[in-house]
Design a protein around this motif. Structure first.
Motif, short mmCIF file in Angstrom:
data_model
loop_
_atom_site.label_atom_id
_atom_site.label_comp_id
_atom_site.label_asym_id
_atom_site.label_seq_id
_atom_site.Cartn_x
_atom_site.Cartn_y
_atom_site.Cartn_z
N LYS A 53 32.58 41.23 37.61
CA LYS A 53 32.45 41.66 39.00
C LYS A 53 33.12 40.67 39.95
O LYS A 53 33.16 39.46 39.68
N ASP A 71 32.08 39.60 42.71
CA ASP A 71 31.12 38.68 43.30
C ASP A 71 31.01 37.36 42.52
O ASP A 71 30.54 36.36 43.05
N ILE A 121 31.11 38.67 48.18
CA ILE A 121 31.52 39.82 48.99
C ILE A 121 30.84 39.82 50.35
O ILE A 121 31.46 40.17 51.37
N GLN A 157 32.53 40.55 54.44
CA GLN A 157 32.30 41.92 54.92
C GLN A 157 32.80 42.11 56.36
O GLN A 157 33.18 43.22 56.74
N TYR A 172 39.90 44.31 40.80
CA TYR A 172 38.57 44.42 41.39
C TYR A 172 38.62 45.44 42.54
O TYR A 172 39.36 45.26 43.51
N THR A 173 37.80 46.47 42.42
CA THR A 173 37.87 47.59 43.37
C THR A 173 36.73 47.58 44.40
O THR A 173 36.58 48.52 45.16
N GLU A 174 35.92 46.51 44.43
CA GLU A 174 34.75 46.48 45.31
C GLU A 174 35.10 46.55 46.80
O GLU A 174 34.25 46.90 47.62
#
Length: 284
Positions: free
Chosen positions: A112, A114, A119, A123, A212-214
């Protein structure tokens, strides 16, 4: 004169004839070698500067001339062997060993963002600010990284599904080495073809790229690639990542045809076409 007397004279003179023939042959061989050596020397960019000295030595002492050339040739060969020996060690020392089994090892596909970048701390940032943070974070690390616009990554991902396996030529000191890539989820695994032929699915990767697509809601996908420093250096890892991008982004028609040919018509696929494309490559 009797026949035995004639025979005796002939035998007496025979060593003289042999010596004369051998000497003539040696002179001709030396002359031939000199001509060949001169042909090679004339290709040297410094030939004109030393042409007079070379001609003088060749005329007065052809054997000495050839001896010096042979010594130089041996010296060059030894230097070449030393140079290539280090490359061979780096290339093949680790790839010929299978993967080590690690119990409870986290799957690459489960990693992930993170774990690398918090993350919640970005934001309130926009895509360009996050790109700067991502690039700065990886600047002095032995990894490769990129920030990809979400629409472009969706196109790349589509082709990763359609063409999960492909080959890329990697320039080496002695020519090209072929590296195979395999796509699983958002990860791309690169393996030397030699290692794959030996170990199949247990072949160790030389480079693993994870997308990473977050942060897709901000219009970007972050990529990070970790490479085996016993097999690749940073430039070589980046070369593979660049080739992956230009083949899978679909913007180059010729490269797209090769990608489809490898997947759908492997019998008609020519790996030398990949080298031709690499030599004419331009990053888009």
């Amino acid at each position: 004169m009797s026949s035995s007397a004639v025979m005796a004279i002939c035998l007496k003179r025979w060593p003289h004839y042999i010596h004369k023939i051998t000497r003539t042959k040696n002179i001709m061989t030396t002359a031939s070698k000199c001509e060949k050596a001169m042909e090679n020397l004339q290709k040297n960019p410094y030939f004109e500067k030393y042409a007079e000295r070379i001609a003088s030595l060749q005329k007065t002492s052809p054997e000495e001339f050839l001896k010096r050339l042979e010594e130089q040739e041996k010296s060059r060969e030894q230097e070449k062997k030393k140079k290539f020996a280090s490359v061979d060690t780096r290339q093949y020392s680790s790839v010929l060993n299978p993967k080590k089994d690690v119990v409870n090892k986290q799957s690459v596909e489960d990693k992930k963002l993170d774990e690398i970048l918090k993350i919640d701390l970005v934001q309130d940032k926009d895509a360009s600010e996050i790109q700067v943070i991502w690039e700065e974070y990886h600047k002095n690390k032995e990894v490769i990284s990129a920030t990809i616009p979400s629409p472009l990554y969706r196109e790349i991902k589509e082709r990763m599904v359609e063409n999960p396996t492909f080959l890329f030529p990697l320039p080496r000191e002695q020519g090209y080495e072929f590296i195979m890539c395999q796509s699983y989820g958002h990860a791309v695994h690169f393996t030397p073809l030699l290692a794959f032929q030996v170990h199949k699915e247990n072949a160790p990767e030389c480079l693993t790229m994870i997308h990473y697509t977050e942060l897709e809601d901000k219009g970007i996908v972050l990529m990070r690639g970790e490479y085996d420093k016993n097999v690749l250096n940073g430039q070589e890892a980046q070369c593979l990542a660049n080739q992956f991008q230009i083949y899978y982004n679909g913007k180059d028609e010729d490269k797209l045809k090769l990608l489809h040919s490898f997947t759908k018509s492997p019998d008609s696929f020519k790996h030398m076409d990949l080298i031709t494309e690499l030599e004419n490559i331009t990053l888009v």
